[in-house]
Design a protein around this motif. Sequence first.
Motif, PDB file in Angstrom:
ATOM      1  N   SER A   1     -22.165  -5.331  19.745  1.00 45.30           N
ATOM      2  CA  SER A   1     -20.751  -5.308  19.442  1.00 45.30           C
ATOM      3  C   SER A   1     -20.002  -4.527  20.515  1.00 45.30           C
ATOM      4  O   SER A   1     -20.543  -3.620  21.136  1.00 45.30           O
ATOM      5  N   GLN A   2     -18.759  -4.869  20.691  1.00 40.47           N
ATOM      6  CA  GLN A   2     -17.921  -4.206  21.693  1.00 40.47           C
ATOM      7  C   GLN A   2     -17.141  -3.038  21.113  1.00 40.47           C
ATOM      8  O   GLN A   2     -16.362  -2.412  21.813  1.00 40.47           O
ATOM      9  N   MET A   3     -17.344  -2.742  19.837  1.00 40.92           N
ATOM     10  CA  MET A   3     -16.601  -1.650  19.210  1.00 40.92           C
ATOM     11  C   MET A   3     -17.172  -0.299  19.624  1.00 40.92           C
ATOM     12  O   MET A   3     -18.376  -0.155  19.798  1.00 40.92           O
ATOM     13  N   THR A   4     -16.271   0.663  19.729  1.00 40.76           N
ATOM     14  CA  THR A   4     -16.701   2.039  19.938  1.00 40.76           C
ATOM     15  C   THR A   4     -17.263   2.552  18.607  1.00 40.76           C
ATOM     16  O   THR A   4     -16.990   1.980  17.546  1.00 40.76           O
ATOM     17  N   PRO A   5     -18.016   3.654  18.634  1.00 42.09           N
ATOM     18  CA  PRO A   5     -18.487   4.228  17.366  1.00 42.09           C
ATOM     19  C   PRO A   5     -17.334   4.554  16.413  1.00 42.09           C
ATOM     20  O   PRO A   5     -17.441   4.353  15.203  1.00 42.09           O
ATOM     21  N   ARG A   6     -16.226   5.028  16.946  1.00 43.70           N
ATOM     22  CA  ARG A   6     -15.066   5.354  16.104  1.00 43.70           C
ATOM     23  C   ARG A   6     -14.504   4.090  15.456  1.00 43.70           C
ATOM     24  O   ARG A   6     -14.180   4.077  14.267  1.00 43.70           O
ATOM     25  N   GLN A   7     -14.395   3.030  16.226  1.00 47.06           N
ATOM     26  CA  GLN A   7     -13.883   1.772  15.681  1.00 47.06           C
ATOM     27  C   GLN A   7     -14.804   1.228  14.586  1.00 47.06           C
ATOM     28  O   GLN A   7     -14.327   0.732  13.568  1.00 47.06           O
ATOM     29  N   ALA A   8     -16.098   1.338  14.805  1.00 40.97           N
ATOM     30  CA  ALA A   8     -17.055   0.864  13.793  1.00 40.97           C
ATOM     31  C   ALA A   8     -16.919   1.675  12.505  1.00 40.97           C
ATOM     32  O   ALA A   8     -16.912   1.117  11.402  1.00 40.97           O
ATOM     33  N   ALA A   9     -16.783   2.990  12.646  1.00 41.43           N
ATOM     34  CA  ALA A   9     -16.613   3.855  11.472  1.00 41.43           C
ATOM     35  C   ALA A   9     -15.318   3.508  10.740  1.00 41.43           C
ATOM     36  O   ALA A   9     -15.303   3.388   9.509  1.00 41.43           O
ATOM     37  N   GLU A  10     -14.239   3.335  11.488  1.00 44.21           N
ATOM     38  CA  GLU A  10     -12.955   3.012  10.872  1.00 44.21           C
ATOM     39  C   GLU A  10     -12.982   1.645  10.193  1.00 44.21           C
ATOM     40  O   GLU A  10     -12.376   1.464   9.137  1.00 44.21           O
ATOM     41  N   ARG A  11     -13.679   0.698  10.772  1.00 45.91           N
ATOM     42  CA  ARG A  11     -13.775  -0.626  10.156  1.00 45.91           C
ATOM     43  C   ARG A  11     -14.515  -0.540   8.814  1.00 45.91           C
ATOM     44  O   ARG A  11     -14.115  -1.147   7.836  1.00 45.91           O
ATOM     45  N   LEU A  12     -15.600   0.228   8.789  1.00 47.99           N
ATOM     46  CA  LEU A  12     -16.322   0.412   7.531  1.00 47.99           C
ATOM     47  C   LEU A  12     -15.464   1.160   6.511  1.00 47.99           C
ATOM     48  O   LEU A  12     -15.465   0.836   5.323  1.00 47.99           O
ATOM     49  N   PHE A  13     -14.730   2.175   6.965  1.00 52.20           N
ATOM     50  CA  PHE A  13     -13.815   2.898   6.085  1.00 52.20           C
ATOM     51  C   PHE A  13     -12.814   1.927   5.463  1.00 52.20           C
ATOM     52  O   PHE A  13     -12.590   1.937   4.243  1.00 52.20           O
ATOM     53  N   ASP A  14     -12.196   1.095   6.299  1.00 50.88           N
ATOM     54  CA  ASP A  14     -11.216   0.126   5.803  1.00 50.88           C
ATOM     55  C   ASP A  14     -11.846  -0.811   4.777  1.00 50.88           C
ATOM     56  O   ASP A  14     -11.212  -1.149   3.769  1.00 50.88           O
ATOM     57  N   ARG A  15     -13.075  -1.216   5.019  1.00 54.61           N
ATOM     58  CA  ARG A  15     -13.775  -2.101   4.079  1.00 54.61           C
ATOM     59  C   ARG A  15     -13.949  -1.403   2.725  1.00 54.61           C
ATOM     60  O   ARG A  15     -13.677  -1.975   1.675  1.00 54.61           O
ATOM     61  N   VAL A  16     -14.416  -0.171   2.763  1.00 56.33           N
ATOM     62  CA  VAL A  16     -14.641   0.576   1.519  1.00 56.33           C
ATOM     63  C   VAL A  16     -13.329   0.765   0.759  1.00 56.33           C
ATOM     64  O   VAL A  16     -13.262   0.541  -0.455  1.00 56.33           O
ATOM     65  N   MET A  17     -12.285   1.174   1.459  1.00 52.97           N
ATOM     66  CA  MET A  17     -11.013   1.428   0.793  1.00 52.97           C
ATOM     67  C   MET A  17     -10.405   0.129   0.258  1.00 52.97           C
ATOM     68  O   MET A  17      -9.829   0.125  -0.847  1.00 52.97           O
ATOM     69  N   SER A  18     -10.550  -0.956   0.982  1.00 57.58           N
ATOM     70  CA  SER A  18     -10.045  -2.251   0.494  1.00 57.58           C
ATOM     71  C   SER A  18     -10.792  -2.676  -0.761  1.00 57.58           C
ATOM     72  O   SER A  18     -10.182  -3.136  -1.732  1.00 57.58           O
ATOM     73  N   ASP A  19     -12.099  -2.536  -0.727  1.00 59.01           N
ATOM     74  CA  ASP A  19     -12.892  -2.872  -1.909  1.00 59.01           C
ATOM     75  C   ASP A  19     -12.484  -2.005  -3.092  1.00 59.01           C
ATOM     76  O   ASP A  19     -12.353  -2.494  -4.218  1.00 59.01           O
ATOM     77  N   ARG A  20     -12.284  -0.730  -2.837  1.00 54.31           N
ATOM     78  CA  ARG A  20     -11.882   0.199  -3.911  1.00 54.31           C
ATOM     79  C   ARG A  20     -10.537  -0.210  -4.508  1.00 54.31           C
ATOM     80  O   ARG A  20     -10.374  -0.242  -5.731  1.00 54.31           O
ATOM     81  N   GLU A  21      -9.566  -0.532  -3.639  1.00 50.09           N
ATOM     82  CA  GLU A  21      -8.237  -0.919  -4.117  1.00 50.09           C
ATOM     83  C   GLU A  21      -8.276  -2.207  -4.928  1.00 50.09           C
ATOM     84  O   GLU A  21      -7.490  -2.379  -5.859  1.00 50.09           O
ATOM     85  N   ARG A  22      -9.178  -3.106  -4.585  1.00 51.45           N
ATOM     86  CA  ARG A  22      -9.305  -4.378  -5.309  1.00 51.45           C
ATOM     87  C   ARG A  22     -10.159  -4.241  -6.567  1.00 51.45           C
ATOM     88  O   ARG A  22     -10.395  -5.217  -7.266  1.00 51.45           O
ATOM     89  N   GLY A  23     -10.658  -3.037  -6.820  1.00 51.66           N
ATOM     90  CA  GLY A  23     -11.481  -2.816  -7.997  1.00 51.66           C
ATOM     91  C   GLY A  23     -12.921  -3.263  -7.840  1.00 51.66           C
ATOM     92  O   GLY A  23     -13.666  -3.316  -8.812  1.00 51.66           O
ATOM     93  N   GLN A  24     -13.335  -3.543  -6.618  1.00 51.36           N
ATOM     94  CA  GLN A  24     -14.708  -3.947  -6.342  1.00 51.36           C
ATOM     95  C   GLN A  24     -15.535  -2.696  -6.052  1.00 51.36           C
ATOM     96  O   GLN A  24     -15.964  -2.442  -4.923  1.00 51.36           O
ATOM     97  N   LEU A  25     -15.747  -1.913  -7.099  1.00 58.66           N
ATOM     98  CA  LEU A  25     -16.363  -0.597  -6.942  1.00 58.66           C
ATOM     99  C   LEU A  25     -17.831  -0.678  -6.531  1.00 58.66           C
ATOM    100  O   LEU A  25     -18.314   0.201  -5.812  1.00 58.66           O
ATOM    101  N   ASP A  26     -18.552  -1.705  -6.966  1.00 53.61           N
ATOM    102  CA  ASP A  26     -19.948  -1.861  -6.543  1.00 53.61           C
ATOM    103  C   ASP A  26     -20.029  -2.043  -5.030  1.00 53.61           C
ATOM    104  O   ASP A  26     -20.872  -1.433  -4.373  1.00 53.61           O
ATOM    105  N   SER A  27     -19.154  -2.880  -4.508  1.00 54.29           N
ATOM    106  CA  SER A  27     -19.133  -3.115  -3.065  1.00 54.29           C
ATOM    107  C   SER A  27     -18.710  -1.854  -2.307  1.00 54.29           C
ATOM    108  O   SER A  27     -19.303  -1.500  -1.290  1.00 54.29           O
TER     109      SER A  27
END
Length: 139
Positions: A1-27
Amino acid sequence: SQMTPRQAAERLFDRVMSDRERGQLDSASFFAPMALRAYGMLDSLDPLARFDIGLLEIVAGNPASADAQADTIARAVPTHLYASMLHAEAANARGDAAAAKRAGAVYLRDYDAEMAAGRPEYQSHAPWLKSYRDSIAGK
């Protein structure tokens, strides 16, 4: 991947927070440890990274770790909004309404001056910070 470590961390953070907001707590719970490991690979942690880690710790069921991140932010900048917000969120996760209310009051007290300070780390979460202020102020 061409992402920096920071970008990869932020992308995963965004995924977790999006899942949380949608009520997909298992994900959200599934991806939170991956995101925490990604943040653990960063060379240094600024207040934004510590804030993100704290929120991930709450999703992962570790509000004490979120408080530790908040304390670290507050040691550097006692009035930093991320510190009081994390303390409030960690208290809510523990079911401690009184502590959440105290942290919310600190957040409201410091909000205007901190936003006027123009800290770069506030830019990425500016709408969220305002929305949080409005929610605890009863607006």
